[in-house]
Design an enzyme around this catalytic site. Structure first.
Site, PDB file in Angstrom:
ATOM      1  N   HIS A  80       0.781  -1.114  -0.143  1.00 50.88           N
ATOM      2  CA  HIS A  80       0.144   0.052  -0.008  1.00 50.88           C
ATOM      3  C   HIS A  80       0.909   1.289  -0.009  1.00 50.88           C
ATOM      4  CE1 HIS A  80      -4.265  -0.761   1.060  1.00 50.88           C
ATOM      5  NE2 HIS A  80      -3.861  -1.904   0.596  1.00 50.88           N
TER       6      HIS A  80
ATOM      7  N   GLU B  34      -6.324  -0.459  -6.048  1.00 54.45           N
ATOM      8  CA  GLU B  34      -7.507   0.522  -5.621  1.00 54.45           C
ATOM      9  C   GLU B  34      -6.876   1.979  -5.954  1.00 54.45           C
ATOM     10  OE1 GLU B  34      -5.500  -1.406  -3.179  1.00 54.45           O
ATOM     11  OE2 GLU B  34      -6.915  -3.293  -3.235  1.00 54.45           O
TER      12      GLU B  34
END
Length: 321
Positions: A38, A107
């Site tokens: 991330h 994402e």
């Protein structure tokens, strides 16, 4: 018997602790370890997001037997696929063949940082196919040139490759991504115990290949404290992947989850010290055809107690399952 993994959750844990924790996970008996990749945490309260590949390099040389895996890396925006291939091959060498490259279509939360906007899902899947093809070709050795609708590669070559090509696991949550996983993947990755998705993967070319799942838990001897922590740090997950892929920042996940109650989270996340609850949650995955289930202990300050409990009670119970 399913393989039981440990999750290095970068969104909630400082980088040095991630390495210390995976060493402990190996010592207490986990079968493998995965790491999230991330740029942002899901919520500001989680408070961390170190570069996963630096952590992986340290983990590869600090462990001895534990297979390692990204869960998962997006190769379509923040990283060019040729660079993903180089990183993955290097970790394959450092780990002496213990690394699997988990890939997903990503994402908005993590990919928007390069300022190119967030493509619609069909475009993302087209980009994802090209990226996988580039990575697979580079893993074969030799020079690679590629001209696609989304990516170009000009005479790239990986000079450091493990003895065997790094396996590629593909994350899927619906029909399109499931088709990509069946066509390109050496394994399937999913976050829900979806028997239909597993069956489709098997029928379209994935029969006999590993299937990886993930289960968040909040271990604590005080169940009320566990529920509070799970709600505070995991309420974002109520959104589901169709929403989670689109929201751009932690503040948006916080706004989405404003109406999520502690009991809503506790319905899906085993909380407390109930071994049977975790065993039953893992059983849902194994009954759906999953071969691997990685546990996520919520809260970076609560890993040591979790490891003690896992070694003493949880892992023996899961072995019996």
């Amino acid at each position: 018997m399913a393989q039981i993994g440990y999750t290095m959750m970068t969104e909630q844990t400082p980088p040095r602790q991630l390495v210390d924790d995976v060493v402990t996970a190996e010592r207490v008996g986990f079968d493998y370890a995965v790491i999230s990749d991330h740029y942002f945490p899901w919520l500001e309260e989680m408070g961390h997001a170190p570069y996963a590949w630096s952590v992986l390099g340290a983990a590869a040389v600090s462990t001895r037997r534990l297979p390692l895996m990204t869960y998962v890396t997006c190769p379509i925006m923040r990283y060019h696929p040729a660079v993903v291939a180089q990183k993955a091959a290097t970790i394959g060498v450092l780990s002496e063949g213990r690394f699997t490259l988990g890939l997903g279509a990503g994402e908005n939360l993590n990919e928007h940082v390069i300022g190119h906007g967030w493509p619609p899902v069909n475009t993302r899947h087209d980009m994802f196919r090209e990226a996988i093809e580039i990575i697979q070709e580079l893993f074969e050795g030799g020079y690679t040139s590629y001209r696609g609708a989304h990516f170009d590669v000009d005479s790239a070559r990986l000079y450091d490759l493990p003895e065997q090509p790094v396996p590629i696991a593909i994350a899927a949550s619906g029909e399109q991504s499931g088709e990509i996983a069946a066509e390109y993947g050496d394994a399937l990755v999913a976050t829900e115990p979806d028997a239909e998705l597993v069956a489709k993967f098997a029928a379209e070319g994935g029969r006999g290949k590993p299937v990886y799942g993930q289960l968040p838990i909040a271990y604590d001897t005080d169940r009320d404290a566990a529920v509070e922590r799970a709600h505070r740090l995991w309420r974002w997950s109520a959104a589901g992947w169709k929403v989670m892929a689109e929201l751009p920042a932690p503040v948006n996940f916080d706004a989405y989850a404003a109406t999520v109650r502690p009991e809503d989270v506790a319905e899906k996340v085993p909380c407390g010290a109930d071994v049977d609850a975790v065993v039953e949650a893992v059983r849902q995955y194994t009954d759906a055809g999953f071969t691997h289930v990685a546990l996520v202990q919520i809260g970076h300050k609560h890993q040591n107690g979790f490891f003690e409990w896992a070694e003493r009670e949880l892992l023996p119970a899961l072995r019996r399952l």
